[in-house]
Enzyme design. Structure first.
Site, mmCIF file in Angstrom:
data_model
loop_
_atom_site.group_PDB
_atom_site.id
_atom_site.type_symbol
_atom_site.label_atom_id
_atom_site.label_comp_id
_atom_site.label_asym_id
_atom_site.label_seq_id
_atom_site.Cartn_x
_atom_site.Cartn_y
_atom_site.Cartn_z
ATOM 1 N N TYR A 1 -2.814 -10.872 2.600
ATOM 2 C CA TYR A 1 -2.707 -9.474 3.021
ATOM 3 C C TYR A 1 -4.101 -8.927 3.280
ATOM 4 O O TYR A 1 -4.899 -8.772 2.361
ATOM 5 C CB TYR A 1 -1.982 -8.672 1.939
ATOM 6 C CG TYR A 1 -1.747 -7.207 2.249
ATOM 7 C CD1 TYR A 1 -1.843 -6.694 3.541
ATOM 8 C CD2 TYR A 1 -1.414 -6.316 1.228
ATOM 9 C CE1 TYR A 1 -1.614 -5.356 3.802
ATOM 10 C CE2 TYR A 1 -1.170 -4.977 1.480
ATOM 11 C CZ TYR A 1 -1.282 -4.498 2.771
ATOM 12 O OH TYR A 1 -1.053 -3.170 3.026
ATOM 13 N N LYS B 1 -0.139 -10.950 6.453
ATOM 14 C CA LYS B 1 0.108 -9.618 6.988
ATOM 15 C C LYS B 1 -1.248 -9.046 7.354
ATOM 16 O O LYS B 1 -2.100 -8.839 6.490
ATOM 17 C CB LYS B 1 0.790 -8.725 5.957
ATOM 18 C CG LYS B 1 0.981 -7.297 6.486
ATOM 19 C CD LYS B 1 1.294 -6.297 5.392
ATOM 20 C CE LYS B 1 1.295 -4.886 5.984
ATOM 21 N NZ LYS B 1 1.397 -3.838 4.932
ATOM 22 N N SER C 1 0.827 -1.208 0.000
ATOM 23 C CA SER C 1 0.000 0.000 0.000
ATOM 24 C C SER C 1 0.860 1.256 0.000
ATOM 25 O O SER C 1 0.550 2.239 -0.684
ATOM 26 C CB SER C 1 -0.920 -0.001 1.223
ATOM 27 O OG SER C 1 -1.731 -1.150 1.247
#
Length: 317
Positions: A158, A186, A67
Site C-alpha cells: 500500500y 494499491k 486510510s
C-alpha cells in the site's frame, strides 16, 4: 506461509494474459469508513447496517482499516474487532482486505497474524514512514519480505504518499512482486505512468495493481490495473461498479462519460474535505456517516454546502 487458492481472473484490461493470478483482485473495493457514536466509540450496530446496504452492490470485496477507516485512531483491540464484525457480515465469496501496516516490522507481523485470525483474506500493508529518511529501497524490501514470509494470508502493498510522504520505490515494487505471498499493490499516488510501468514490469509475476482512487480509475484500467480501492465507493458504489463493468466490456465512451462525473465528487471526499466530507456525503445516500474521531473536525456549514453542490452539479443529488 499459507498456500493461496487459485481463482480465475484476467490480469487487466489492456495487457496480454499471462499466468492467471492466484487471487482475484479484479473489481471495486470500498475502503470502509469506521462509524463512531456521538461519544466517539466504534458503533458496531451502524457498521452492520452499512454492510447490509452494501450487500446489494456488486463489490469484489471490502477494505477495512485503510486510510478512510481512520486506522491510526483505532486501538489494537478495536482494529481486530472491526475486522471480526465485517467478516461475520460479509459473504464468503467477497474478499476482506484488512489494513495491518505498523511502523515496525515486528508489530506489522503481529497485527497481520491477528487480522488473519479475525477473518481477513488479504493483508493491506502501508509503508512505514515515521523514520522516512531511513526508508530506503533496501529497508522497504527487507520489511515487506519479512512480513510476506511470516504472514498466513497474502499481502498487498500500500503506497499512499499523500499520507506518508513516501512513494514505494519502483525497484522495491518490482522486487517484491516476485515474492510468492505478495500479490499486488494499491497505489494511491495517481501517477498513471508509474502504474502502467508497474503493470508492465511485473507482468510475468503473480501480481496485480489496484488504483487507489476513483478519479483515475478509467485511466488505470487502460494501462492494465486489475481493480480499484476507491473512497467514493462508500457513497457511489453502484456507479463505480458500473464504471468497472463498462471498462471491462470495452465501452470506453460510456465509461469516459461516467468517469468525468465522478472526478469532482471524488476530489471533494478525498483531497478537499477528507474523511469528514466522506462521512457527510454517506448520509445523503442512505448510509451512516457519523462523526470522526478527534482531532478530525466536522465540516462547517459552508463546507457542507460546497460538498452538496459538488454532488448536485454532477447529477448525483
Amino acid at each position: 506461509m499459507a498456500a493461496r487458492v487459485v481463482r480465475r481472473q484476467c490480469r487487466g484490461l489492456s495487457t496480454p494474459q499471462a499466468a492467471e493470478p492466484s487471487f482475484n483482485l479484479g473489481g471495486i473495493f470500498p475502503p470502509l469508513a469506521t462509524p463512531f457514536s456521538p461519544t466517539q466509540e466504534v458503533d458496531y450496530a451502524q457498521l452492520e447496517g452499512n454492510l447490509r446496504r452494501y450487500a446489494s452492490i456488486p463489490f469484489r470485496g471490502l477494505v477495512v482499516l485503510g486510510s478512510n477507516g481512520e486506522y491510526p485512531y483505532l486501538a489494537s483491540h478495536e482494529r481486530v474487532e472491526v475486522v471480526s464484525c465485517v467478516r461475520r457480515a460479509l459473504p464468503r465469496d467477497r474478499l476482506l482486505l484488512a489494513g495491518s501496516g505498523c511502523e515496525s516490522t515486528q508489530a506489522t507481523i503481529e497485527l497481520t497474524v491477528s487480522m488473519a485470525e479475525a477473518g481477513a483474506d488479504v493483508a493491506l500493508v502501508v509503508t512505514p514512514c515515521y523514520y522516512r529518511g531511513a526508508m530506503t529501497t533496501a529497508a522497504l524490501i527487507h520489511h515487506y519480505t519479512e512480513v510476506g514470509d511470516a504472514s498466513p494470508i497474502p499481502v498487498v502493498l500500500y503506497s499512499v504518499p499523500a499520507n506518508t510522504g513516501l512513494d514505494l520505490p519502483m525497484e522495491a515494487v518490482i522486487t517484491l512482486a516476485q515474492h510468492p505471498n505478495i500479490i499486488g499493490i494499491k497505489d494511491s499516488g495517481g501517477d498513471i505512468t508509474r502504474m502502467g510501468l508497474m503493470v508492465h514490469k511485473t507482468r510475468q509475476e503473480d501480481f496485480q495493481v489496484l488504483a487507489g482512487s476513483a478519479s483515475f480509475l478509467l485511466a488505470s484500467y487502460a494501462v492494465g490495473a486489475s481493480g480499484g480501492v476507491c473512497a467514493l465507493a462508500n457513497v457511489l458504489g453502484d456507479p463505480l461498479c458500473q464504471l468497472d463493468h463498462l471498462c471491462r466490456k470495452g465501452q470506453w465512451q460510456e465509461a469516459r462519460d461516467l468517469q468525468h462525473r465522478l472526478i469532482e465528487p471524488n476530489m471533494a471526499v478525498t483531497r478537499r474535505f477528507g474523511i469528514p466530507g466522506l462521512k457527510k456525503a454517506m448520509e445523503w445516500f442512505g448510509y451512516y456517516g457519523g462523526p470522526c474521531r478527534a482531532p478530525l473536525a466536522p465540516l462547517s456549514p459552508a463546507q457542507v454546502e460546497e460538498l452538496r453542490s459538488t454532488f448536485s452539479a454532477n447529477g448525483w443529488l
